[in-house]
Design an enzyme around this catalytic site. Structure first.
Site, mmCIF file in Angstrom:
data_model
loop_
_atom_site.group_PDB
_atom_site.id
_atom_site.type_symbol
_atom_site.label_atom_id
_atom_site.label_comp_id
_atom_site.label_asym_id
_atom_site.label_seq_id
_atom_site.Cartn_x
_atom_site.Cartn_y
_atom_site.Cartn_z
ATOM 1 N N GLN A 165 18.632 78.912 59.417
ATOM 2 C CA GLN A 165 19.242 78.142 58.337
ATOM 3 C C GLN A 165 20.296 79.008 57.643
ATOM 4 O OE1 GLN A 165 16.020 75.694 56.066
ATOM 5 N NE2 GLN A 165 15.009 77.520 56.855
ATOM 6 N N ASN A 166 20.311 80.275 57.967
ATOM 7 C CA ASN A 166 21.196 81.221 57.291
ATOM 8 C C ASN A 166 22.621 81.125 57.817
ATOM 9 O OD1 ASN A 166 18.878 82.056 56.020
ATOM 10 N ND2 ASN A 166 18.575 83.849 57.348
ATOM 11 N N ASP A 220 24.712 83.763 57.312
ATOM 12 C CA ASP A 220 25.203 85.122 57.552
ATOM 13 C C ASP A 220 25.114 85.409 59.055
ATOM 14 O OD1 ASP A 220 22.029 85.950 56.305
ATOM 15 O OD2 ASP A 220 22.615 86.362 58.367
ATOM 16 N N HIS A 260 22.832 75.333 59.870
ATOM 17 C CA HIS A 260 23.550 75.012 58.635
ATOM 18 C C HIS A 260 24.944 75.616 58.627
ATOM 19 C CE1 HIS A 260 19.497 74.271 56.373
ATOM 20 N NE2 HIS A 260 19.816 73.305 57.202
ATOM 21 N N CYS A 286 46.839 71.509 61.601
ATOM 22 C CA CYS A 286 47.604 70.379 61.046
ATOM 23 C C CYS A 286 48.356 70.757 59.784
ATOM 24 C CB CYS A 286 46.655 69.209 60.728
ATOM 25 S SG CYS A 286 45.619 69.479 59.284
ATOM 26 N N LEU A 295 7.026 86.127 52.301
ATOM 27 C CA LEU A 295 6.600 87.020 51.216
ATOM 28 C C LEU A 295 5.381 86.444 50.512
ATOM 29 C CD1 LEU A 295 7.483 89.627 49.800
ATOM 30 C CD2 LEU A 295 8.840 88.243 48.225
ATOM 31 N N ALA A 312 9.604 90.823 54.859
ATOM 32 C CA ALA A 312 9.981 90.621 56.271
ATOM 33 C C ALA A 312 10.152 91.951 57.011
ATOM 34 C CB ALA A 312 11.279 89.814 56.343
HETATM 35 C C1 BV8 Z 1 20.097 65.864 56.563
HETATM 36 C C2 BV8 Z 1 24.377 75.195 53.159
HETATM 37 C C3 BV8 Z 1 20.119 63.847 57.826
HETATM 38 C C4 BV8 Z 1 24.932 76.495 53.583
HETATM 39 C C5 BV8 Z 1 22.132 74.301 52.946
HETATM 40 C C6 BV8 Z 1 13.914 63.810 50.271
HETATM 41 C C7 BV8 Z 1 12.904 64.166 51.159
HETATM 42 C C8 BV8 Z 1 13.204 64.833 52.343
HETATM 43 C C9 BV8 Z 1 14.533 65.175 52.647
HETATM 44 C C10 BV8 Z 1 15.517 64.824 51.756
HETATM 45 C C11 BV8 Z 1 15.226 64.150 50.569
HETATM 46 N N1 BV8 Z 1 16.379 63.957 49.913
HETATM 47 C C12 BV8 Z 1 17.395 64.483 50.630
HETATM 48 C C13 BV8 Z 1 16.882 64.995 51.764
HETATM 49 C C14 BV8 Z 1 17.621 65.638 52.840
HETATM 50 C C15 BV8 Z 1 18.101 67.004 52.429
HETATM 51 C C16 BV8 Z 1 16.977 67.846 51.871
HETATM 52 O O1 BV8 Z 1 16.180 68.401 52.604
HETATM 53 N N2 BV8 Z 1 16.911 67.955 50.532
HETATM 54 C C17 BV8 Z 1 15.845 68.736 49.925
HETATM 55 C C18 BV8 Z 1 16.392 69.502 48.733
HETATM 56 C C19 BV8 Z 1 14.711 67.796 49.545
HETATM 57 N N3 BV8 Z 1 18.576 67.639 53.649
HETATM 58 C C20 BV8 Z 1 19.847 67.425 54.060
HETATM 59 O O2 BV8 Z 1 20.674 66.808 53.425
HETATM 60 C C21 BV8 Z 1 20.181 67.998 55.422
HETATM 61 N N4 BV8 Z 1 20.802 66.946 56.203
HETATM 62 O O3 BV8 Z 1 18.947 65.668 56.233
HETATM 63 O O4 BV8 Z 1 20.845 64.969 57.336
HETATM 64 C C22 BV8 Z 1 19.620 64.181 59.181
HETATM 65 C C23 BV8 Z 1 18.326 64.710 59.349
HETATM 66 C C24 BV8 Z 1 17.876 65.000 60.621
HETATM 67 C C25 BV8 Z 1 18.708 64.786 61.719
HETATM 68 C C26 BV8 Z 1 20.003 64.276 61.524
HETATM 69 C C27 BV8 Z 1 20.462 63.983 60.248
HETATM 70 C C28 BV8 Z 1 21.157 69.149 55.318
HETATM 71 C C29 BV8 Z 1 20.468 70.325 54.641
HETATM 72 C C30 BV8 Z 1 21.392 71.536 54.679
HETATM 73 C C31 BV8 Z 1 21.780 71.896 53.267
HETATM 74 N N5 BV8 Z 1 22.580 73.130 53.302
HETATM 75 N N6 BV8 Z 1 22.942 75.345 52.942
HETATM 76 C C32 BV8 Z 1 24.633 77.520 52.546
HETATM 77 O O5 BV8 Z 1 25.161 77.366 51.421
HETATM 78 O O6 BV8 Z 1 23.899 78.475 52.863
HETATM 79 S S1 BV8 Z 1 20.525 74.466 52.493
HETATM 80 C C33 BV8 Z 1 20.159 76.039 51.947
HETATM 81 O O7 BV8 Z 1 18.733 76.036 51.776
HETATM 82 C C34 BV8 Z 1 20.416 77.142 52.944
HETATM 83 O O8 BV8 Z 1 20.876 76.724 54.200
HETATM 84 C C35 BV8 Z 1 19.028 77.768 53.098
HETATM 85 O O9 BV8 Z 1 18.858 78.382 54.293
HETATM 86 C C36 BV8 Z 1 18.227 76.543 52.980
HETATM 87 C C37 BV8 Z 1 16.767 76.652 52.898
HETATM 88 O O10 BV8 Z 1 16.438 77.646 51.967
HETATM 89 P P1 BV8 Z 1 15.585 78.890 52.504
HETATM 90 O O11 BV8 Z 1 16.323 79.527 53.629
HETATM 91 O O12 BV8 Z 1 14.194 78.452 52.767
HETATM 92 O O13 BV8 Z 1 15.677 79.856 51.282
HETATM 93 P P2 BV8 Z 1 14.844 79.768 49.919
HETATM 94 O O14 BV8 Z 1 15.535 80.591 48.890
HETATM 95 O O15 BV8 Z 1 14.539 78.334 49.610
HETATM 96 O O16 BV8 Z 1 13.454 80.459 50.281
HETATM 97 C C38 BV8 Z 1 13.441 81.844 50.554
HETATM 98 C C39 BV8 Z 1 12.081 82.144 51.131
HETATM 99 O O17 BV8 Z 1 12.066 83.496 51.521
HETATM 100 C C40 BV8 Z 1 10.966 81.945 50.118
HETATM 101 O O18 BV8 Z 1 9.862 81.328 50.756
HETATM 102 C C41 BV8 Z 1 10.610 83.382 49.719
HETATM 103 O O19 BV8 Z 1 9.231 83.523 49.428
HETATM 104 C C42 BV8 Z 1 10.926 84.131 50.980
HETATM 105 N N7 BV8 Z 1 11.300 85.536 50.778
HETATM 106 C C43 BV8 Z 1 11.997 86.077 49.745
HETATM 107 N N8 BV8 Z 1 12.127 87.411 49.946
HETATM 108 C C44 BV8 Z 1 11.505 87.701 51.125
HETATM 109 C C45 BV8 Z 1 10.981 86.514 51.653
HETATM 110 N N9 BV8 Z 1 10.297 86.468 52.807
HETATM 111 C C46 BV8 Z 1 10.136 87.644 53.471
HETATM 112 N N10 BV8 Z 1 10.609 88.819 53.027
HETATM 113 C C47 BV8 Z 1 11.294 88.890 51.868
HETATM 114 N N11 BV8 Z 1 11.755 90.085 51.428
#
Ligand code: BV8
Length: 232
Positions: A89-90, A92, A107, A137, A200, A217
């Site tokens: 999902q990253n 980078d 993503h 373009c 984590l 990680a």
């Molecule tokens: C889609 C852009 C249709 C780039 C991102 C209601 C219910 C269900 C779904 C939906 C809903 N309403 C809307 C939706 C759909 C929506 C969605 O999911 N919304 C959520 C908020 C409910 N999704 C979409 O719109 C997606 N498209 O559904 O299209 C479709 C579906 C299927 C097939 C065809 C069509 C598009 C989603 C993409 C959005 N773009 N990013 C960017 O800016 O980076 S999302 C963004 O969040 C990033 O991509 C990121 O990767 C992603 C997820 O976050 P995480 O990676 O999990 O990061 P987070 O901070 O949340 O968590 C970090 C984790 O790491 C934590 O658990 C933490 O404990 C842990 N951690 C921290 N430090 C460490 C660690 N672990 C280990 N070691 C450490 N040191």
């Protein structure tokens, strides 16, 4: 036949490389509302804010180094007798910087630019602005080549095929709050894959996994890879 391993990674795997996560206390979203910087509507409303948000991350990500977790996954891909697929999902490029080759950026990537007018893609310059012209373009319609909320993730067909063939599915460093990535564990488990979460702390989807390894990680991922390669 060696087992096929499919790995989903999220922002947590890059946290120890200094890149912000989204939902941790001081995460990226705490400085910006999702609606303002990661939706097409937010981009239409204020393209300059969105470009500044992504340009800052692009410059930071380009200066970041892969950490022991990225290197461990690259080692697994190189040494595992079966197929290893990283779905991230990253946005980078730290998996690639560590030497991983089969990486699917569902993503999109900070390194990519996309023309909202003609669909042309090209390597993004570090600082992009709403007036950056499209090389094809020439219109000022450049955007980051990332998938915003409401947009369709990349490589979905290929990802679902990999999930259907996985013998082992692992999710690393993801909070399990964003779909469809958060549902991949169900897809894999439904066809009989073993499932493990490395994080984590507990996530939204922890209970969907057969097993979990908690810790940073850079500690839990190398240990997990060591165990896999040793047949433990
Ligand atoms: C889609 C852009 C249709 C780039 C991102 C209601 C219910 C269900 C779904 C939906 C809903 N309403 C809307 C939706 C759909 C929506 C969605 O999911 N919304 C959520 C908020 C409910 N999704 C979409 O719109 C997606 N498209 O559904 O299209 C479709 C579906 C299927 C097939 C065809 C069509 C598009 C989603 C993409 C959005 N773009 N990013 C960017 O800016 O980076 S999302 C963004 O969040 C990033 O991509 C990121 O990767 C992603 C997820 O976050 P995480 O990676 O999990 O990061 P987070 O901070 O949340 O968590 C970090 C984790 O790491 C934590 O658990 C933490 O404990 C842990 N951690 C921290 N430090 C460490 C660690 N672990 C280990 N070691 C450490 N040191």
């Amino acid at each position: 036949m060696a087992r096929k391993i499919v790995i989903l990674t999220g922002a947590g795997i890059s946290a120890e490389s200094g890149l912000g996560t989204f939902r941790d206390a001081q995460g990226l979203w705490s400085q910006h509302r999702i609606e303002d910087v990661a939706t097409p509507e937010g981009f239409a409303r204020d393209p300059d804010l969105v470009h500044r948000f992504y340009s800052a991350r692009r410059i930071q990500a380009a200066a970041a180094q892969p950490n022991a977790a990225h290197h461990a996954l690259a080692r697994l891909e190189a040494e595992w007798p079966g197929e290893v697929v990283i779905v991230t999902q990253n946005v980078d490029a730290l998996h690639e910087a560590a030497g991983a080759r089969q990486v699917l950026h569902m993503h999109g990537t900070l390194a990519g630019a996309l023309c909202a007018a003609c669909g042309h893609r090209w390597p993004a310059t570090p600082e992009m602005t709403p007036t950056t012209p499209c090389p094809a373009c020439n219109r000022a319609a450049a955007r980051p080549d990332v998938v915003w909320f409401g947009e369709i993730p990349y490589f979905m067909e290929e990802i679902l095929t990999h999930l259907g063939e996985a013998d082992l599915f692992a999710a690393i460093g993801t909070s399990g709050q964003v779909y469809p990535a958060a549902a991949f564990v169900q897809e894999a488990a439904a066809q009989g894959a073993q499932t493990v979460e490395l994080n984590l702390e507990r996530s939204e989807i922890s209970r969907a996994f057969e097993s979990r390894r908690f810790g940073p990680a850079t500690e839990v991922v190398p240990a997990w890879v060591e165990d896999l390669l040793a047949g433990r």
